[in-house]
Design an enzyme around this catalytic site. Structure first.
Site, PDB file in Angstrom:
ATOM      1  N   LYS A 201       1.047  -1.105  -0.064  1.00  0.00           N
ATOM      2  CA  LYS A 201       0.000   0.014   0.013  1.00  0.00           C
ATOM      3  C   LYS A 201       0.765   1.253  -0.002  1.00  0.00           C
ATOM      4  O   LYS A 201       1.624   1.480   1.027  1.00  0.00           O
ATOM      5  CB  LYS A 201      -0.800   0.055   1.194  1.00  0.00           C
ATOM      6  CG  LYS A 201      -1.756   1.277   1.402  1.00  0.00           C
ATOM      7  CD  LYS A 201      -2.575   1.454   2.474  1.00  0.00           C
ATOM      8  CE  LYS A 201      -2.997   2.885   2.987  1.00  0.00           C
ATOM      9  NZ  LYS A 201      -3.575   2.805   4.242  1.00  0.00           N
TER      10      LYS A 201
ATOM     11  N   GLY B  56      -8.273   9.190   9.345  1.00  0.00           N
ATOM     12  CA  GLY B  56      -8.672   9.138  10.689  1.00  0.00           C
ATOM     13  C   GLY B  56      -9.791  10.266  10.926  1.00  0.00           C
ATOM     14  O   GLY B  56      -9.984  10.567  12.145  1.00  0.00           O
TER      15      GLY B  56
ATOM     16  N   ALA C 219      -9.514   5.308   3.660  1.00  0.00           N
ATOM     17  CA  ALA C 219      -9.350   6.199   4.586  1.00  0.00           C
ATOM     18  C   ALA C 219     -10.547   7.377   4.398  1.00  0.00           C
ATOM     19  O   ALA C 219     -11.223   7.487   3.588  1.00  0.00           O
ATOM     20  CB  ALA C 219      -8.220   7.314   4.203  1.00  0.00           C
ATOM     21  N   GLY C 220     -10.959   7.678   5.741  1.00  0.00           N
ATOM     22  CA  GLY C 220     -11.784   8.654   6.048  1.00  0.00           C
ATOM     23  C   GLY C 220     -13.291   8.058   6.212  1.00  0.00           C
ATOM     24  O   GLY C 220     -14.269   8.693   6.718  1.00  0.00           O
TER      25      GLY C 220
ATOM     26  N   ASN D 194      -9.502   1.660   9.343  1.00  0.00           N
ATOM     27  CA  ASN D 194      -8.903   1.279  10.573  1.00  0.00           C
ATOM     28  C   ASN D 194      -9.547   2.207  11.883  1.00  0.00           C
ATOM     29  O   ASN D 194     -10.104   1.315  12.801  1.00  0.00           O
ATOM     30  CB  ASN D 194      -7.250   1.550  10.204  1.00  0.00           C
ATOM     31  CG  ASN D 194      -6.405   1.256  11.414  1.00  0.00           C
ATOM     32  OD1 ASN D 194      -5.302   1.096  11.317  1.00  0.00           O
ATOM     33  ND2 ASN D 194      -6.850   0.914  12.574  1.00  0.00           N
ATOM     34  N   THR D 195      -9.204   3.374  11.804  1.00  0.00           N
ATOM     35  CA  THR D 195      -9.712   4.036  12.921  1.00  0.00           C
ATOM     36  C   THR D 195     -11.038   3.701  13.503  1.00  0.00           C
ATOM     37  O   THR D 195     -11.377   3.646  14.445  1.00  0.00           O
ATOM     38  CB  THR D 195      -9.499   5.652  12.748  1.00  0.00           C
ATOM     39  OG1 THR D 195      -8.107   5.832  12.343  1.00  0.00           O
ATOM     40  CG2 THR D 195      -9.603   6.411  14.097  1.00  0.00           C
TER      41      THR D 195
END
Lengths: 65, 256
Positions: B95, B156, B183-184, B205-206
């Protein structure tokens, strides 16, 4: 020999990168190495001489996103 | 959908950072039924061995890994990190992140294309973290990428899909390229929306790791991507501006 490992100055006896990894106690740990910003594969560590002032990076698996 | 010739078990890609404990991370990966997990490389002192314990946990999960070049701001850093990751994780998947701006963590798309070109020529299978820009996407494909990972919103931030129009255009322009929203994403509904738009996967992830109950949230995301995927296959209705009664008017009694 004075070198910098992961941003820490160290005095080491090792003459090669392979010996350095051993001397620092990494043993059979899964790591990768770079010297002065250049990737050094495991197969080349034996042939890479340690020189004064060298910057060595030793990294291992870590959590990531 | 195949990612460099490999079918993933699920369209949910899960990051491994920021969990309250290794046990909760492992339980979350299982609850998410993740198709792959992202991992990273960091300095390790010989005594600590934290990385070795993490690696053994990931290996035991049996989920394919996608190493990242997170935190790299230059082409050289990213390329060197990719090489180290290939040796440590024994995969040529990467990645690719080349960060261009610290507040938004948005990709430096110029450096990204250059790094992607170098790594592709060296045999890497590059998953580029990019924006929804169509021209950049073209350049990345020309550089050798066979997957694109546009952001939904800054890493994040949990803001969801900030530019649905742009993401839809990307999908329409590259119908055969595997696309992942990376992301996001903050909520399962954002993930569902990405799959409904025809995206092949999402990378989270987050949103899972920082939930009050990460394992429950992982399961919520698993169900969300399944809902989105099924909805896409089921061919959603077109939205319209005017109301259209769903109950038939024919046979309605005259009561006024």
């Amino acid at each position: 020999m004075n070198i910098v490992v992961n941003d820490e100055t160290r005095v080491v006896n090792a003459r090669t990168l392979a010996a350095l990894v051993d001397e620092l106690g990494y043993g059979d740990a899964r790591i990768a190495t770079a010297v002065d910003g250049e990737f050094i594969p495991g197969s080349r560590r034996c042939g890479l001489d340690i020189v004064d002032g060298m910057r060595v990076e030793i990294v291992a698996p870590m959590q990531g996103g | 959908m195949l990612f460099y010739g490999t079918e993933l078990a699920s369209p949910l890609m899960l990051g491994t950072a920021q969990y309250p404990s290794p046990e909760i991370l492992a339980d979350s990966v299982r609850a998410a039924d993740a198709g792959l997990v992202t991992v990273s490389l960091r300095r390790e002192s010989a005594g600590a061995r934290a990385g070795q314990a993490f690696w053994s946990l990931i290996r035991d999960l049996g989920t394919p890994v996608l190493p990242n070049t997170a935190g790299c701001h230059t082409v050289k850093e990213a390329v060197t990190t990719a090489h180290m990751a290939r040796e440590v994780f024994e995969t040529d998947w990467v990645k690719l992140e080349v960060i261009g701006e610290s507040d938004t963590l948005q990709p430096d798309v110029f450096g990204l294309v250059e790094a992607a070109r170098i790594l592709s020529s060296e045999g890497f299978k590059v998953f580029p973290y990019t924006t929804e820009d169509l021209v950049v996407a073209e350049r990345l494909l020309a550089a050798g990428c066979e997957v694109l990972m546009p952001w939904g919103a800054p890493i994040g931030s949990g803001k969801g899909l900030n530019n649905v129009f742009g993401l839809r255009a990307l999908r329409a322009h590259f119908p055969d390229v595997p696309l992942v929203v990376d992301a996001g994403i903050g909520l399962p509904s954002h993930a569902t929306q990405a799959l409904e738009l025809g995206y092949d996967a999402v990378l989270i992830n987050t949103a899972v790791a920082k939930a009050g109950d990460p394992v429950a949230m992982a399961r919520a995301f698993r169900l969300a991507v399944e809902a989105g995927r099924l909805a896409r296959i089921a061919d959603p209705m077109e939205a319209r501006d005017m109301a259209a009664p769903s109950t038939p008017l024919l046979g309605k009694p005259a009561l006024s």
